[in-house]
Motif scaffolding. Sequence first.
Motif, short mmCIF file in Angstrom:
data_model
loop_
_atom_site.label_atom_id
_atom_site.label_comp_id
_atom_site.label_asym_id
_atom_site.label_seq_id
_atom_site.Cartn_x
_atom_site.Cartn_y
_atom_site.Cartn_z
N GLY A 1 0.79 -1.23 0.00
CA GLY A 1 0.00 0.00 0.00
C GLY A 1 0.81 1.27 0.00
N TYR A 2 2.15 1.16 0.08
CA TYR A 2 2.98 2.35 0.12
C TYR A 2 3.47 2.79 -1.26
N THR A 3 3.18 2.00 -2.28
CA THR A 3 3.40 2.42 -3.66
C THR A 3 2.16 2.09 -4.47
N ILE A 4 1.50 3.13 -4.94
CA ILE A 4 0.35 2.97 -5.82
C ILE A 4 0.66 3.79 -7.08
N GLY A 5 -0.24 3.87 -8.00
CA GLY A 5 0.06 4.65 -9.19
C GLY A 5 -1.15 4.94 -10.03
N MET A 6 -0.96 5.82 -10.99
CA MET A 6 -2.01 6.17 -11.94
C MET A 6 -1.76 5.41 -13.23
N ILE A 7 -2.61 4.44 -13.51
CA ILE A 7 -2.51 3.70 -14.75
C ILE A 7 -3.42 4.36 -15.79
N THR A 8 -3.06 4.21 -17.06
CA THR A 8 -3.78 4.90 -18.12
C THR A 8 -4.20 3.94 -19.22
N VAL A 9 -4.92 4.47 -20.18
CA VAL A 9 -5.49 3.67 -21.26
C VAL A 9 -4.44 2.81 -21.97
N GLU A 10 -3.19 3.25 -21.93
CA GLU A 10 -2.13 2.50 -22.62
C GLU A 10 -1.96 1.09 -22.09
N ILE A 11 -2.43 0.82 -20.87
CA ILE A 11 -2.29 -0.54 -20.33
C ILE A 11 -3.18 -1.52 -21.08
N THR A 12 -4.17 -1.01 -21.82
CA THR A 12 -5.01 -1.87 -22.66
C THR A 12 -4.49 -1.95 -24.08
N MET A 13 -3.35 -1.32 -24.34
CA MET A 13 -2.82 -1.25 -25.69
C MET A 13 -1.42 -1.86 -25.83
N MET A 14 -0.56 -1.60 -24.84
CA MET A 14 0.86 -1.93 -24.98
C MET A 14 1.12 -3.42 -25.20
N HIS A 15 0.36 -4.27 -24.51
CA HIS A 15 0.64 -5.70 -24.65
C HIS A 15 0.21 -6.23 -26.01
N HIS A 16 -0.79 -5.60 -26.63
CA HIS A 16 -1.19 -6.02 -27.97
C HIS A 16 -0.10 -5.67 -29.00
N GLN A 17 0.68 -4.66 -28.68
CA GLN A 17 1.77 -4.24 -29.56
C GLN A 17 3.07 -5.01 -29.28
#
Length: 331
Positions: A92-108
């Motif tokens: 819980g001491y490291t969180i982050g802001m994930i963005t739309v790219e997480i639904t794209m990068m692995h397909h590439q």
Amino acid sequence: MDPISRRSILAGGAAIGAAAGLGVAPARAQAWPARPITMVCPWGAGGGTDQTARIVASILERDLKQPVSVVNRTGGSGVVGHSAIATAAPDGYTIGMITVEITMMHHQGLTDLNPTSYTPLALMNEDPPGVQVPANSPYKTVKELADAIKAAPAGKFKASGTGQGGIWHLALIGWLGAMGLKPDHVAWVPSNGAAPAMQDLAAGGIDLVTCSVPEARAMIDAGKARSLAIMADQRNPQFKDVPTLNESLGIKYSVGAWRGIAGPKGLPAAVQTRLVAALKSAYESKEFQDFMAARGFGTKFADPAGFTSFMANGDKMMAEAMKAAGLAKKA
């Protein structure tokens, strides 16, 4: 063992026992959060994601009574920052802001990370793309533009908004597909982002730009461009005169750039509960809503279950769009 050391050990043991009897827990069992929290931002300082992360962090600090520091971990088209969140200790001491790219990068083929690589906490924002044309364009409505695109030969119309395969390129491909057209019916002119694309639009170098309306706002306010529609389920209150594709064309197609808060997989349930409550409170605060509205950023909240479903649907849409455009990595 000398008598003094023995007495010290016995006294220490007695103190611990007394503390336990009074319900005082050892330091390692202190309630979360007991120390500062890091919020990783996968994109550069000053951008929309960074701005959103910092306003959320500042509100969380007051609620959680601990400093929440935003750290920009850029590089790899978003891979570096997203990886830093996924591989952090699940405390819980490291969180982050994930963005739309997480639904794209692995397909590439850029990374193995995908929406299931995290503990989703809250969706905070979504900015759907608009369809922008030059101020002197003969097309006054998106229907007029769509009819002209359909009637024109492939490649006659040129569009931009981001690099090849970026979110705004995929938005165009999805819209064309919804109209029954091939993904390359409108030629894509890669750019280094929405700002240079809008400048090219105003200069007459391209016919349309598919980027978020907030990104196009400067050119629109300067009278050099017009937004004809947004690819969303409903109108943006900040741009209430811009209709949706469904209103104008009967096309129920929506997509957009989004931002949400997540942690690594395996976050303790108690930490998840505390974070989700704090994020929901931050989202509902007047401070957050005013901040986002002043910048034209869209607001959209989803709890962990809703955020998980939202990302799964987005991942499927991105896979289809990238496959149609020949941008997905071949198996």
